[in-house]
Design a protein around this motif. Sequence first.
Motif, PDB file in Angstrom:
ATOM      1  N   ALA A 184       0.817  -1.149  -0.121  1.00 32.48           N
ATOM      2  CA  ALA A 184       0.137   0.041  -0.123  1.00 32.48           C
ATOM      3  C   ALA A 184       0.738   1.080   0.043  1.00 32.48           C
ATOM      4  O   ALA A 184       0.446   2.391  -0.837  1.00 32.48           O
ATOM      5  CB  ALA A 184      -0.930  -0.094   1.127  1.00 32.48           C
ATOM      6  N   MET A 185       1.882   1.169   0.783  1.00 28.08           N
ATOM      7  CA  MET A 185       3.016   2.177   0.766  1.00 28.08           C
ATOM      8  C   MET A 185       3.718   2.557  -0.548  1.00 28.08           C
ATOM      9  O   MET A 185       3.653   3.733  -1.306  1.00 28.08           O
ATOM     10  CB  MET A 185       3.837   2.219   1.783  1.00 28.08           C
ATOM     11  N   VAL A 186       4.056   1.417  -1.298  1.00 24.49           N
ATOM     12  CA  VAL A 186       4.467   1.629  -2.902  1.00 24.49           C
ATOM     13  C   VAL A 186       3.380   2.150  -3.704  1.00 24.49           C
ATOM     14  O   VAL A 186       3.703   2.917  -4.520  1.00 24.49           O
ATOM     15  CB  VAL A 186       5.133   0.061  -3.077  1.00 24.49           C
ATOM     16  N   ASP A 187       2.007   1.665  -3.609  1.00 22.81           N
ATOM     17  CA  ASP A 187       1.306   2.055  -4.368  1.00 22.81           C
ATOM     18  C   ASP A 187       0.976   3.486  -4.110  1.00 22.81           C
ATOM     19  O   ASP A 187       0.660   4.289  -5.080  1.00 22.81           O
ATOM     20  CB  ASP A 187       0.033   1.161  -4.139  1.00 22.81           C
ATOM     21  N   ALA A 188       1.010   3.936  -3.079  1.00 20.28           N
ATOM     22  CA  ALA A 188       0.663   5.500  -2.795  1.00 20.28           C
ATOM     23  C   ALA A 188       2.005   6.181  -3.031  1.00 20.28           C
ATOM     24  O   ALA A 188       1.588   7.601  -3.514  1.00 20.28           O
ATOM     25  CB  ALA A 188       0.475   5.508  -1.357  1.00 20.28           C
ATOM     26  N   VAL A 189       3.050   6.095  -2.896  1.00 19.68           N
ATOM     27  CA  VAL A 189       4.339   6.915  -3.151  1.00 19.68           C
ATOM     28  C   VAL A 189       5.352   6.485  -3.987  1.00 19.68           C
ATOM     29  O   VAL A 189       6.207   7.519  -4.492  1.00 19.68           O
ATOM     30  CB  VAL A 189       4.677   7.440  -1.833  1.00 19.68           C
ATOM     31  N   GLY A 190       5.296   5.186  -4.461  1.00 19.66           N
ATOM     32  CA  GLY A 190       6.264   4.924  -5.278  1.00 19.66           C
ATOM     33  C   GLY A 190       7.449   4.041  -4.322  1.00 19.66           C
ATOM     34  O   GLY A 190       7.657   4.423  -3.326  1.00 19.66           O
ATOM     35  N   ALA A 191       8.057   3.058  -4.654  1.00 18.42           N
ATOM     36  CA  ALA A 191       8.907   2.010  -4.249  1.00 18.42           C
ATOM     37  C   ALA A 191      10.040   2.853  -3.777  1.00 18.42           C
ATOM     38  O   ALA A 191      10.676   2.913  -2.468  1.00 18.42           O
ATOM     39  CB  ALA A 191       9.300   0.981  -4.909  1.00 18.42           C
ATOM     40  N   GLU A 192      10.519   3.799  -4.533  1.00 19.15           N
ATOM     41  CA  GLU A 192      12.008   4.688  -4.234  1.00 19.15           C
ATOM     42  C   GLU A 192      11.583   5.595  -3.126  1.00 19.15           C
ATOM     43  O   GLU A 192      12.318   5.637  -2.192  1.00 19.15           O
ATOM     44  CB  GLU A 192      12.340   5.331  -5.631  1.00 19.15           C
ATOM     45  N   VAL A 193      10.566   6.039  -3.302  1.00 16.32           N
ATOM     46  CA  VAL A 193      10.046   7.313  -1.956  1.00 16.32           C
ATOM     47  C   VAL A 193       9.756   6.713  -0.995  1.00 16.32           C
ATOM     48  O   VAL A 193      10.188   6.856   0.181  1.00 16.32           O
ATOM     49  CB  VAL A 193       8.879   7.938  -2.567  1.00 16.32           C
ATOM     50  N   ALA A 194       9.139   5.374  -0.748  1.00 18.10           N
ATOM     51  CA  ALA A 194       8.840   4.504   0.066  1.00 18.10           C
ATOM     52  C   ALA A 194       9.973   4.170   0.999  1.00 18.10           C
ATOM     53  O   ALA A 194      10.066   4.207   2.267  1.00 18.10           O
ATOM     54  CB  ALA A 194       7.970   3.265  -0.120  1.00 18.10           C
ATOM     55  N   THR A 195      11.107   4.091   0.565  1.00 12.40           N
ATOM     56  CA  THR A 195      12.395   3.638   1.223  1.00 12.40           C
ATOM     57  C   THR A 195      13.494   4.560   1.417  1.00 12.40           C
ATOM     58  O   THR A 195      14.275   4.429   2.259  1.00 12.40           O
ATOM     59  CB  THR A 195      12.989   2.224   0.491  1.00 12.40           C
TER      60      THR A 195
END
Length: 410
Positions: free
Chosen positions: A296-307
Amino acid sequence: MLAGMGYPGSMIYRTFGRTGLQMPVFSCGGMRYQQSWSDMPLAEVEAENQRNLEATIRRSVELGINHIETARGYGSSERQLGVVLPTFERDKLIVQTKIAPAADPAVFEQQFAESLERLNLEHVDLLAIHGINNHELLWQSTRPGGCLASARRLQAEGKARHIGFSTHASTDTILAALQHEGDGGFDYVNLHWYYINQSNWPAIELAHQLDMGVFIISPNDKGGMLYRPSDKLVELCRPLHPIVFNSLFCLSHPEVHTLSLGASKPSDFDLQMSSLELLDHAAGTIAPIVSRLDQAMVDAVGAEVATRFVEGLPDWEASPGYMNMQTMLWLRNVALAYDLTEYGKMRYNLLGNGGHWFEGLSAAHLDAISDEKFNQAVKDSPFAKEVRGWLAETHAMLGGAEIKRLSQGE
């Protein structure tokens, strides 16, 4: 019906680091049941409030939650506890109070003496220096002859069995406190760590290596206002209630010894207690939920931003306008991913109002900062071109609410 809504299970205990105390995995935190956030004479405490507090403590002990945790800064909490605690067998309780550091350690010692008097006890099992939140407070605590030295003298006098600290500081400051060796260092730490904010994991790992007790502060409230979870978070955590999921997430790590349960009434224990019957298989139970939450975090902000969203961002002291960019972008992420907007507003609007408990300012004055100055500050971020827009978005989404802190202590 969500799993983890049934009858409470049996208490589980973990050794609280070098203290050797057998600590229940849930602790009865003393922030929500007292009459007032200002100290007041017992004679002014309403009879119904005192009855509720006593019923809450008795329910806690009945469930095996024999760690009663409070602080001088929690208003009338100590005085009200002082009526009920002496009615229990003293060696069956683990009592913790917390005293704020002071430039003059004599003030710290005097306030501790007052707390013992209020609690109506001859000693506490755990004494924490309350709120080592920045390097100034760390120095007041650990300097030669400082508050830690005073706490060790109180320990030698039999008035406090073990000495620790509580903190809302940056991870770097927490690590510095954990590594302090003078006056015997610290025996345990109270800190924040839960699913939505895992940044303090290096501190927990170090505490484990040093055989220190680890107490998690406010996993239900600061961990996402889980008493009132968003509909999206409820769906993502199914079949568990978010409180049960978060409890299992934290306790599935053996480095964590106890979670604060800030009960306001006797029934507040039931939901969290119900997670105990699931603890033996916690890793497998929560794995699909963690996967959904991560996605859900990846879907909301993108994998790069999430991490990587904090990478290259300045600390608030070095930020233009003293903005706490790292905290603001974290709140943006959890609001977008889990619909934790109300939680985000509660935390965001403490910026500029929370003192050393929640340092740095919000993006309220972002427009007053020139592009040149701002771009220089974020040049090392992989998202340098996006950060300004994200901060403006965060302020529009979360700013403007009038927030009052519960106390000067949390």
